[in-house]
Design a protein around this motif. Structure first.
Motif, PDB file in Angstrom:
ATOM      1  N   VAL A  72     -26.688  87.778 -50.519  1.00  0.00           N
ATOM      2  CA  VAL A  72     -25.476  88.359 -51.083  1.00  0.00           C
ATOM      3  C   VAL A  72     -25.780  88.780 -52.511  1.00  0.00           C
ATOM      4  O   VAL A  72     -26.228  87.973 -53.327  1.00  0.00           O
ATOM      5  CB  VAL A  72     -24.297  87.362 -51.070  1.00  0.00           C
ATOM      6  CG1 VAL A  72     -23.083  87.982 -51.756  1.00  0.00           C
ATOM      7  CG2 VAL A  72     -23.958  86.944 -49.650  1.00  0.00           C
ATOM      8  N   VAL A 100     -16.996  86.845 -45.483  1.00  0.00           N
ATOM      9  CA  VAL A 100     -17.980  86.048 -44.746  1.00  0.00           C
ATOM     10  C   VAL A 100     -17.328  85.345 -43.567  1.00  0.00           C
ATOM     11  O   VAL A 100     -17.874  85.313 -42.454  1.00  0.00           O
ATOM     12  CB  VAL A 100     -18.666  85.033 -45.684  1.00  0.00           C
ATOM     13  CG1 VAL A 100     -19.541  84.070 -44.880  1.00  0.00           C
ATOM     14  CG2 VAL A 100     -19.514  85.765 -46.722  1.00  0.00           C
ATOM     15  N   LEU A 103     -26.755  85.887 -42.244  1.00  0.00           N
ATOM     16  CA  LEU A 103     -26.494  86.380 -43.588  1.00  0.00           C
ATOM     17  C   LEU A 103     -27.701  86.018 -44.450  1.00  0.00           C
ATOM     18  O   LEU A 103     -27.917  84.852 -44.768  1.00  0.00           O
ATOM     19  CB  LEU A 103     -25.222  85.753 -44.151  1.00  0.00           C
ATOM     20  CG  LEU A 103     -24.845  86.122 -45.584  1.00  0.00           C
ATOM     21  CD1 LEU A 103     -24.691  87.623 -45.747  1.00  0.00           C
ATOM     22  CD2 LEU A 103     -23.558  85.405 -45.990  1.00  0.00           C
ATOM     23  N   LEU A 141     -23.696  92.676 -48.908  1.00  0.00           N
ATOM     24  CA  LEU A 141     -24.180  91.666 -47.971  1.00  0.00           C
ATOM     25  C   LEU A 141     -25.366  92.224 -47.192  1.00  0.00           C
ATOM     26  O   LEU A 141     -25.284  93.325 -46.633  1.00  0.00           O
ATOM     27  CB  LEU A 141     -23.088  91.249 -46.986  1.00  0.00           C
ATOM     28  CG  LEU A 141     -22.035  90.245 -47.474  1.00  0.00           C
ATOM     29  CD1 LEU A 141     -21.228  90.799 -48.632  1.00  0.00           C
ATOM     30  CD2 LEU A 141     -21.110  89.839 -46.328  1.00  0.00           C
TER      31      LEU A 141
END
Length: 231
Positions: A201, A184, A198, A216
C-alpha cells in the motif's frame, strides 16, 4: 509538438523526481502533446470533467505517474475503462517497452484514444472497444503482467473485472481514497476468490491536495505461493 507550460513542467518534473523516476525531454514533450490533444478534444466532448489543464495534470497525470513508478520496465498492461487514457498513456510514454492495451466502451473516447496514439506515433499500444467480462474477447484472459482500472468502478468491482486477466504473479493496481480500511475490507472477499494478496500500500498526497490517497498493489498468487489462513 506542443509543450507543457512552465508550471506544468515544474509540477510533473518534481513529482517524477520524488518518485525516483526522472523524465527526459522526450517523455516531457510527449506528455505535453498528449495534454494538448486532450484539452482540444475536451472542448467538444467531456473527456475528464475537469475545468483546467492544471487540474488534469494534478488529478490525473500525477496519479498516473504514481502507478507507472512501480511497474517493471517491460511486460504488458491492460487498462480497463481507459476513458481519456489515464493511467495507460502516461505509463506508455514513460515506459516505452511496456506493451499496453486500453479497453474502453465509449465510441467517442475510443476515437480520441486512437487519434492520440496515431498523432503521437506511439508503438506497442492498442485500443479495444468493449467491456471487461462482457463483450470483450477472452483471448488475453490470464495473460497480463499488470492490470489497472482507475475509475471504472468501486474497488471490489474493479478487482472482479480485472483479476481474470492477470498472469501468474501479475499485479493489479487499485486507486483508493483516504479510507484505506474500508477499501481493504471491501475487497477482501475478492482476494480470496481470485487467489490474490495485498502486496503493498503506497500512501501519497497530490500537490495542493490535503487528502491522503492510497495506491494498492495486488499480486496474483502463482502455484508455488502458499496461501496463509486469513490472507
Amino acid at each position: 509538438m506542443s509543450e507543457l507550460t512552465s508550471e506544468e513542467r515544474r509540477m510533473v518534473t518534481e513529482w517524477a523526481e520524488g518518485l525516483r523516476c526522472p523524465l527526459g525531454d522526450r517523455a516531457l514533450g510527449l506528455l505535453g502533446a498528449y495534454l494538448a490533444e486532450l484539452w482540444e478534444w475536451n472542448r467538444r466532448m467531456n473527456l475528464t470533467g475537469l475545468r483546467s489543464r492544471e487540474e488534469v495534470v494534478r488529478e490525473l497525470l500525477l496519479d498516473s505517474l504514481m502507478a507507472g513508478s512501480i511497474l517493471p520496465a517491460g511486460g504488458s498492461l491492460l487498462d480497463i475503462g481507459s476513458g481519456a487514457g489515464f493511467p495507460a498513456i502516461p505509463i506508455k510514454i514513460c515506459q516505452p517497452a511496456v506493451m499496453v492495451h486500453l479497453l474502453e466502451a465509449n465510441a467517442r473516447r475510443v476515437s480520441f484514444l486512437r487519434h492520440v496514439i496515431r498523432v503521437m506515433r506511439l508503438e506497442g499500444i492498442e485500443v479495444f472497444r468493449g467491456r471487461a467480462g462482457e463483450d470483450w474477447s477472452k483471448r488475453s484472459a490470464g495473460g497480463y503482467s499488470c492490470v489497472t482500472a482507475r475509475a471504472v468502478a468501486p474497488p471490489p468491482q474493479a478487482l472482479r473485472l480485472g483479476a481474470p486477466y492477470l498472469a501468474p504473479s501479475g499485479r493489479m493496481l487499485l486507486f483508493a481514497g483516504e479510507d484505506l480500511t474500508a477499501v481493504v475490507n471491501s475487497i477482501d472477499p475478492q482476494l480470496q476468490i481470485f487467489s490474490i494478496r495485498l502486496e503493498q500500500v503506497l500512501p501519497y498526497r497530490l500537490p495542493r491536495k490535503p487528502t491522503l490517497r492510497h495506491l494498492l498493489v495486488l499480486a496474483k498468487r502463482d502455484a508455488d505461493d502458499p496461501v496463509r489462513e486469513g490472507h
